[in-house]
Scaffold this active site. Structure first.
Site, PDB file in Angstrom:
ATOM      1  CG  LEU B 230      -1.890   1.200   1.327  1.00  0.00           C
ATOM      2  CD1 LEU B 230      -2.900   1.168   0.204  1.00  0.00           C
ATOM      3  CD2 LEU B 230      -2.560   1.241   2.684  1.00  0.00           C
ATOM      4  CG  ASP B 231      -0.696   4.653   0.113  1.00  0.00           C
ATOM      5  OD1 ASP B 231      -1.282   4.639  -0.981  1.00  0.00           O
ATOM      6  OD2 ASP B 231      -1.282   4.856   1.188  1.00  0.00           O
TER       7      ASP B 231
END
Lengths: 287, 287, 287, 287
Positions: B230-231
């Site tokens: 994530l990210d």
């Protein structure tokens, strides 16, 4: 910027009606002409913040009685916490360094050129390397090598030195030692650090290496008051610059040096002008 | 920017002598006039990166044979990995949205105004809210409500839809769902996300709230390719803007919207122009 | 950044096919490993610009023969104009100042700290004021008071001095005298000035006063090569910062100083790295 | 930002003691809780500027009597000029366009997405081209072709139209016609223009071409109130972005579009929030 004497009040308290009226009325009745007034209400926390600077020419209370009168007549009524300063006021700053000279040179140049009216009577370091810079500018240089074993003893000596020099503000200009909580507690919100990243990204050691590794397109620098949690104190100033895949870690370090100089100088300036109010872990900068 | 047909090679391989000579010689002998050539050597990793764009007018190899000939005559000799593109080339983009319309409006406006020559045949959402925007611009709008239970089934339907629309690039324009690794693997380095913080600071949910809490003086936005972490995918573009204690969380959100629009648009433009080369978890942007 | 010896070619000529191939082939055949190659085509003017830097280790032509061989075998064939440089190469810079010390301090600090490997053997001024700074850094300081009557005579003496010190680059660090065309012609594209505005806005005297008067929201600084037309030479670097109604002229001057230091330092760095190619009245910065 | 009703006073007058006390006392006695107070003293001109916003809940004067009471009790005493506004307040804006749609799309998107609570009942143009955009957003579109001969007649019709639509603010969103002094005088400090350069650099036509020709390293955009002198009105907002030799005029135009959208949107926002006070040819932005 006025040459005449002025006074500055930094105030915070729970928000309610009548705060601005109470302060401005107090000043007006005593002949104080307001030079700058800046206020801020944080509606989430219900807090009121204010900085007011006024001309002391024609002000009917002598300088050494202002604090007491303001406390009795205004602050106590509104549960205000406040700090009173005067300008211009002699300010005495100590610079802590290790081996990198760019921030130190920038600070000393600003004082020597007359840009800043700040006295720097002493430079403290854990290394002898930058004594030559201190000598160029005619400033005392004290070396306190720090190891795990001698740290608290050395810090006690440093604190004695700082007291002897009557230091108001400590600036860590790329000082590569972590200060103990006891040391920090001696100068609350009076130790400014420059961290070479855009905090809270890349705290701790070697932030330029981490930034390069992550492939960011922008790097930054952050100046903050030192608290006992590493690189987590109230932020005073930040600045950034663009980088690209072309830039090696060495280039990030080079570009970052200019950010560090600029950000630390701006933070010192804000502090010196009494424009910073720390509340919780955040700052109000009355700029 | 030329209207005529040109070809673009994106190349990377271990660095050695003769790489530029090998490629430029190949093009020159076949009558290819170089419009842009950009190369980069990462000395730490010993890797060579190159983007070269040349005019196809007068080039002696037909477009559908260039890849094969380049592989046989150049790439194989130097262990190059390469991608071949043509410009102008029809590009088909799908936009994924949830409830916030600012990035969607910005993207659709750029296509409608003729700034971008990108086809957007379909908008995908987990909510019906922005159907009205799709209708304003005459674009198909498909809603796939996602729950824990139906996620993989819905993603399969989405993938079928994307295939039916012959989509080259997926843009997550504030799409508030995490895509599964399987979905991401179907479009490697072809899913662009906009994250509303200056990564790696404030990944995950509610970054503006975290930024406000931390008291930063600058906020940012980051566009990156989506990976299973994530990210944490390769960053394509970042931009920042200054904030202060005066700004509430609501103000950060408002100022941040403009950053998000700008950063996502720049990232799409770089991708569309074949100026992005992903290597490891970083990008080379040949701008 | 490599410690070993490398060579740099700055080239421009009318655009045609085979230029990159011609240069890269020349280098490759003689064992030259390209460290950086940057080229640019200006389609309007039909001009080709190139900077290539290669490792001299393993290069089969001795350094003092490279220029001649390149001219005979490549440049003459393509009507190229070129300049050949070596890195690292001793570089000798003279700084001209008047009464303001901030740019001078910044330049000297960068040299003293080891950030720049540039020799500054001499500082020239029309005033005695900054001799104290020169002495801090152990540099010769020569005063040439300039009046309307003695200007050309003083400039002749300055030119003799510069020759005696074997100066490559002259930096006007807030030097408040206009140089004559004859002086300028002696150092074409080798005199860098810092102008304290965002040119072409506010050329000439007192730009901060003009900026304040006009009510701009952003101020800037510009470094350019000096030509006979005042503040109109080829721009090397510019930077800006935000201001507001709160800022007095005095504040613009203070904020501008930091811009001036930064912009001039970047321009010197670009020049010193042989990254600037002047063409017409514009620069190509191979950064 | 609060949903409840508040009032805003914009004040200026010659500076003297007691101004803040006078205003804050007036509000406090009537139960007005100050939400924001911002004041500024221009010591050169001896002028005092103030913006104060307070909660109307609990305020003892009815909204329609505040102006009168403030005039009688405060403003007349201090020779203040003031403007009184309420928030939230319906605001009606007309957009003037020619053939370029990017600013128009950006403005309409901000209204449609709910970011701005501004009504745009009408779009005026000298060309029919952007009617399609008006129709996408369901807004009336009126075409007034302007020639040298019909200009004053057309402007009269435009003014009638604006009156019929009860327009408060006119936004020139890349409207390529110069308005007559008579037209401008009908909406003093209520016509916002976006100029596609960093004024005062490059006023007038084709600024991107001029910027490219001059070889600047940064381009900008400027939003200002329209006055009878072309591109010389009070500046509300400016922004810049970096460019290089790589950028053609076409690239400057492309990058500039994003600046124009951003700068114009910020200026509209400031105006709409009653944060702009025009004094002489400069603005105070109470941000």
């Amino acid at each position: 910027m006025s040459a005449q004497q002025s006074a500055i009040l930094l105030i915070h308290c729970p928000d309610r009606t009548g705060l601005v009226a109470g302060v401005s009325e107090f000043l007006h009745r005593r002949g104080g002409n307001i030079l700058h007034l800046d206020q801020h209400v944080d509606p989430e926390q219900g807090m009121f913040f204010m900085r007011v600077q006024w001309d002391l020419a024609g002000f009917s209370i002598p300088a050494d009685r202002i604090g007491e009168e303001f406390r009795d007549l205004v602050a106590s009524r509104f549960a205000m916490e406040f700090a009173l300063h005067f300008a211009p006021e002699p300010s005495r700053m100590a610079v802590f360094v290790s081996r990198l000279s760019h921030c130190l040179y920038d600070i000393l140049s600003r004082c020597s050129s007359g840009e800043w009216s700040i006295d720097i009577p002493v430079i403290v370091s854990n290394h002898p390397d930058l004594r030559v810079v201190a000598e160029q500018f005619g400033i005392d240089y004290h070396v306190f090598p720090v190891s795990r074993d001698n740290k608290s003893a050395q810090e006690r000596l440093e604190l004695e030195l700082l007291q002897a020099y009557q230091i108001d503000l400590i600036v860590l200009a790329r000082y590569m030692q972590i200060l103990s909580p006891a040391f920090i507690a001696s100068y609350p919100n009076r130790i400014l650090n420059i961290h070479h990243s855009f905090l809270p990204a890349f705290p701790g050691a070697r932030p330029y290496h981490s930034a390069h590794q992550r492939g960011v397109k922008i790097i930054g620098a952050t100046s903050h008051y030192v608290t006992s949690e590493l690189d987590a104190g109230p932020i005073v100033e930040q600045e950034v610059t663009r980088v690209s895949h072309v830039d090696s870690v060495h280039d990030l370090i080079r570009k970052g040096r200019d950010l560090e100089k600029l950000v630390l100088a701006r933070a010192i300036w804000h502090h010196h002008q009494h424009k910073v109010l720390v509340y919780g872990n955040r700052t109000v900068i009355f700029d």
